[in-house]
Design a protein around this motif. Structure first.
Motif, PDB file in Angstrom:
ATOM      1  N   ARG A  12      -6.376   4.533  23.337  1.00 31.35           N
ATOM      2  CA  ARG A  12      -5.251   4.168  24.189  1.00 31.35           C
ATOM      3  C   ARG A  12      -4.409   5.404  24.505  1.00 31.35           C
ATOM      4  N   MET A  13      -3.707   5.354  25.636  1.00 33.47           N
ATOM      5  CA  MET A  13      -2.829   6.471  25.981  1.00 33.47           C
ATOM      6  C   MET A  13      -1.567   6.487  25.137  1.00 33.47           C
ATOM      7  N   GLY A  14      -1.115   5.320  24.702  1.00 37.21           N
ATOM      8  CA  GLY A  14       0.085   5.259  23.876  1.00 37.21           C
ATOM      9  C   GLY A  14       1.287   5.832  24.579  1.00 37.21           C
ATOM     10  N   THR A  15       2.008   6.695  23.895  1.00 37.21           N
ATOM     11  CA  THR A  15       3.231   7.273  24.446  1.00 37.21           C
ATOM     12  C   THR A  15       2.969   8.469  25.355  1.00 37.21           C
ATOM     13  N   GLY A  16       1.738   8.976  25.376  1.00 35.69           N
ATOM     14  CA  GLY A  16       1.411  10.104  26.243  1.00 35.69           C
ATOM     15  C   GLY A  16       1.769  11.457  25.665  1.00 35.69           C
ATOM     16  N   LEU A  17       2.243  11.507  24.432  1.00 38.25           N
ATOM     17  CA  LEU A  17       2.534  12.784  23.781  1.00 38.25           C
ATOM     18  C   LEU A  17       1.418  13.081  22.796  1.00 38.25           C
ATOM     19  N   ALA A  18       0.588  14.055  23.140  1.00 37.35           N
ATOM     20  CA  ALA A  18      -0.639  14.331  22.402  1.00 37.35           C
ATOM     21  C   ALA A  18      -0.393  15.284  21.237  1.00 37.35           C
ATOM     22  N   MET A  19      -1.274  15.221  20.268  1.00 35.58           N
ATOM     23  CA  MET A  19      -1.230  16.133  19.123  1.00 35.58           C
ATOM     24  C   MET A  19      -2.575  16.815  18.972  1.00 35.58           C
ATOM     25  N   ALA A  20      -2.543  18.134  18.866  1.00 36.74           N
ATOM     26  CA  ALA A  20      -3.756  18.913  18.644  1.00 36.74           C
ATOM     27  C   ALA A  20      -3.987  19.077  17.149  1.00 36.74           C
ATOM     28  N   VAL A  21      -5.209  18.771  16.704  1.00 34.93           N
ATOM     29  CA  VAL A  21      -5.608  18.988  15.308  1.00 34.93           C
ATOM     30  C   VAL A  21      -6.483  20.229  15.280  1.00 34.93           C
ATOM     31  N   ASP A  22      -6.079  21.220  14.488  1.00 36.66           N
ATOM     32  CA  ASP A  22      -6.824  22.486  14.486  1.00 36.66           C
ATOM     33  C   ASP A  22      -7.913  22.484  13.432  1.00 36.66           C
ATOM     34  N   ASN A  23      -8.733  23.518  13.457  1.00 33.33           N
ATOM     35  CA  ASN A  23      -9.926  23.603  12.619  1.00 33.33           C
ATOM     36  C   ASN A  23      -9.632  23.759  11.138  1.00 33.33           C
ATOM     37  N   THR A  24      -8.384  24.018  10.754  1.00 33.76           N
ATOM     38  CA  THR A  24      -8.060  24.170   9.333  1.00 33.76           C
ATOM     39  C   THR A  24      -7.702  22.847   8.671  1.00 33.76           C
ATOM     40  N   VAL A  25      -7.577  21.778   9.446  1.00 33.67           N
ATOM     41  CA  VAL A  25      -7.097  20.492   8.928  1.00 33.67           C
ATOM     42  C   VAL A  25      -8.256  19.666   8.384  1.00 33.67           C
ATOM     43  N   ASN A  26      -8.087  19.157   7.171  1.00 33.58           N
ATOM     44  CA  ASN A  26      -9.045  18.218   6.595  1.00 33.58           C
ATOM     45  C   ASN A  26      -8.684  16.823   7.068  1.00 33.58           C
ATOM     46  N   MET A  27      -9.619  16.120   7.682  1.00 32.76           N
ATOM     47  CA  MET A  27      -9.317  14.832   8.291  1.00 32.76           C
ATOM     48  C   MET A  27      -8.981  13.762   7.257  1.00 32.76           C
ATOM     49  N   VAL A  28      -9.563  13.853   6.066  1.00 28.98           N
ATOM     50  CA  VAL A  28      -9.240  12.874   5.035  1.00 28.98           C
ATOM     51  C   VAL A  28      -7.772  13.004   4.631  1.00 28.98           C
ATOM     52  N   SER A  29      -7.306  14.228   4.447  1.00 32.14           N
ATOM     53  CA  SER A  29      -5.904  14.442   4.076  1.00 32.14           C
ATOM     54  C   SER A  29      -4.966  14.005   5.198  1.00 32.14           C
ATOM     55  N   LEU A  30      -5.354  14.293   6.429  1.00 33.84           N
ATOM     56  CA  LEU A  30      -4.522  13.891   7.565  1.00 33.84           C
ATOM     57  C   LEU A  30      -4.413  12.377   7.639  1.00 33.84           C
ATOM     58  N   LEU A  31      -5.544  11.687   7.464  1.00 32.44           N
ATOM     59  CA  LEU A  31      -5.520  10.227   7.536  1.00 32.44           C
ATOM     60  C   LEU A  31      -4.783   9.620   6.358  1.00 32.44           C
ATOM     61  N   ARG A  32      -4.921  10.218   5.182  1.00 37.63           N
ATOM     62  CA  ARG A  32      -4.165   9.722   4.034  1.00 37.63           C
ATOM     63  C   ARG A  32      -2.665   9.790   4.306  1.00 37.63           C
ATOM     64  N   ASN A  33      -2.232  10.887   4.907  1.00 39.52           N
ATOM     65  CA  ASN A  33      -0.820  11.054   5.261  1.00 39.52           C
ATOM     66  C   ASN A  33      -0.385   9.982   6.266  1.00 39.52           C
ATOM     67  N   MET A  34      -1.190   9.781   7.297  1.00 35.44           N
ATOM     68  CA  MET A  34      -0.851   8.794   8.322  1.00 35.44           C
ATOM     69  C   MET A  34      -0.783   7.380   7.738  1.00 35.44           C
ATOM     70  N   GLU A  35      -1.807   7.024   6.951  1.00 33.12           N
ATOM     71  CA  GLU A  35      -1.851   5.658   6.434  1.00 33.12           C
ATOM     72  C   GLU A  35      -0.756   5.406   5.407  1.00 33.12           C
ATOM     73  N   GLN A  36      -0.332   6.443   4.690  1.00 34.64           N
ATOM     74  CA  GLN A  36       0.831   6.290   3.814  1.00 34.64           C
ATOM     75  C   GLN A  36       2.064   5.910   4.627  1.00 34.64           C
ATOM     76  N   PHE A  37       2.247   6.583   5.753  1.00 37.91           N
ATOM     77  CA  PHE A  37       3.384   6.263   6.616  1.00 37.91           C
ATOM     78  C   PHE A  37       3.305   4.821   7.106  1.00 37.91           C
ATOM     79  N   PHE A  38       2.159   4.434   7.631  1.00 37.51           N
ATOM     80  CA  PHE A  38       2.036   3.084   8.184  1.00 37.51           C
ATOM     81  C   PHE A  38       2.160   2.018   7.090  1.00 37.51           C
TER      82      PHE A  38
END
Length: 451
Positions: free
Chosen positions: A330-356
């Motif tokens: 979905r387009m959502g709010t239209g404000l995009a976020m770039a994830v760079d090559n140094t980011v571990n996706m498991v850690s990023l998702l853990r952070n997001m799901e903690q918030f939600f």
């Protein structure tokens, strides 16, 4: 992070003809107060609406222009307005502005309220006239203290000019407007939870139907619109339907312009008013400047933490609801976020799901129990203590918490990035599964509630 609509000087030439939301912005990012706003054709659309247009004509104009909600859901604004009752005997109606901008990575409404508070007030005044609402509230995220200060001053300026209060512009129409700051809950972005909070109740979503247009705040007909949505109304009334539709790029099914942005390790993070239909690649490369030196783009989200991840090859998608829908999210709010090559996706998702998980109202079981369960599994994978079957369990939760499975849209938005991250970066999740001999027994794992 810049809170302006500026970009590369050779790309941004703001004018009333092309940038209806941002052409009045000052170069020093200071607020545009009443005298300056009026000198820049401010409140001309409101005067036109009051003097020359019937109330139903205002609704029809907004509907014909194709304006859709800018808060993320994208529901047609004119259609929503048309749901308000026609019965003239119902003389108490409310207009609510949803300014509870708590979507991570989103700050577009903040810029409008801090720098162009009178644009929002004018949009609400015209909308109130169209909807026959006698009172309005701006439900503002509590952390937006500067926006609250600027909006309250702007309300007082509008009152002093006779544009709020009794007998506005000699029309016999009364409209009072109040700024109400919330206590800080993500769920208040859901319109019925917002209504409950405004009434002093716990911010739980309400069962629908009845919809707010029939039974809203204090049991009266109520219309709830996002800040950016309401800020589009003056330009539509002033310059007309055909002009507004012409702003969008060819191929876009959404009309007008949109505040879009890019954050993350890009060279020029910011916020820009751009036509619907611009490609994400243009937004990323020409406006955000691409990735900083030493970083590469690994993934990106098109519109806040509740939208699915996409890959660099998806950057050619057009930025409108259908364009982003074609590549799977979905387009959502239209404000995009770039994830760079140094980011571990498991850690990023853990952070997001903690918030939600923390922001869940706890009303329905799938959301209340499912999101903390996802956090527990992600924490184990992040530590390398995952077990065989954990990824399948996570995917099962994505299904159990999907659209139509929960009381509101909080949980479906929370698990959308999780499902897409596993789809595109499953190997990173698999790397967190411990050998059978080293796996942590289920009962030894801590139960995380909200984290």
């Amino acid at each position: 992070m810049t809170l302006t609509s500026f970009g590369p000087a050779n790309l941004i030439k703001r004018s009333p003809e092309t940038h209806p939301l941002t052409w009045r912005l000052r170069d020093d990012a200071e607020p545009v107060w009443f005298d300056e706003y009026q000198a820049k054709n401010g409140y001309a659309a409101a005067r036109k609406a009051f003097a020359d247009m019937a109330q139903d004509d205002i609704v029809q104009t907004v509907k014909d222009a194709g304006l859709k909600g800018r808060g993320g859901a994208g529901f047609p604004t004119g259609v929503k307005w048309g749901l308000m009752p026609k019965d003239e005997s119902i003389n108490i109606r409310y207009l609510l502005c949803n300014a509870d901008e708590m979507e991570p990575n989103t700050w577009k409404d903040r810029m409008l309220m801090e720098q162009l508070p009178h644009l929002l007030i004018e949009g609400m005044l015209i909308s109130a006239r169209a909807l026959k609402t006698y009172r309005g509230y701006i439900f503002l995220r509590g952390e937006y203290t500067t926006a609250a200060k600027h909006l309250n001053r702007a309300v007082e300026e509008a009152k002093a000019a006779g544009l709020l209060g009794k007998n506005i512009l000699g029309s016999g129409f009364d409209f009072e407007l109040f700024v109400h700051t919330g206590a800080g809950r993500y769920i208040c972005g859901e319109e019925t939870a917002l209504i409950n909070s405004l009434e002093g109740r716990r911010a739980n979503p309400r069962s629908k139907p009845p919809f707010p247009a029939a039974v809203g705040v204090w049991g009266k007909p109520t219309c709830v619109n996002n800040v950016e949505t309401l800020c589009n109304v003056p330009a539509i009334i002033a310059d007309g339907v055909d002009w507004y539709k012409s702003l969008a790029r060819e191929g876009s099914e959404d009309m007008g312009t949109k505040l879009m942005g890019f954050s993350g390790k890009v060279k020029n993070p910011g916020l820009w008013e751009l036509p619907f239909g611009v490609t994400a690649r243009e937004l990323f490369e020409d406006y955000a400047g691409g990735m900083r030196d030493g970083y590469t783009l690994k993934a990106w989200q098109p519109g806040g933490a509740g939208t699915g991840f996409l890959l660099p090859e998806h950057l050619d998608a057009q930025m409108y609801a259908g364009g982003i829908g074609k590549v799977g999210t979905r387009m959502g709010t239209g404000l995009a976020m770039a994830v760079d090559n140094t980011v571990n996706m498991v850690s990023l998702l853990r952070n997001m799901e903690q918030f939600f998980a923390r922001e869940s109202c706890g009303f329905c079981t799938p959301c209340r129990d499912g999101l903390p369960w996802s956090v527990k599994l992600l924490m184990a994978l992040e530590k390398g203590e995952g077990r065989e079957g954990d990824i399948e369990t996570l995917l099962g939760l994505v299904g159990f918490l999907g659209p139509g499975k929960t009381f509101c849209a909080h949980a479906p938005g929370a698990v959308e990035p999780l499902g897409s991250a596993i789809k595109y970066f499953r190997s990173e999740f698999e790397a967190g599964i411990a050998p059978v001999s080293a796996a942590v027994p289920p009962l030894a794992r801590p139960i995380v509630v909200g984290a």
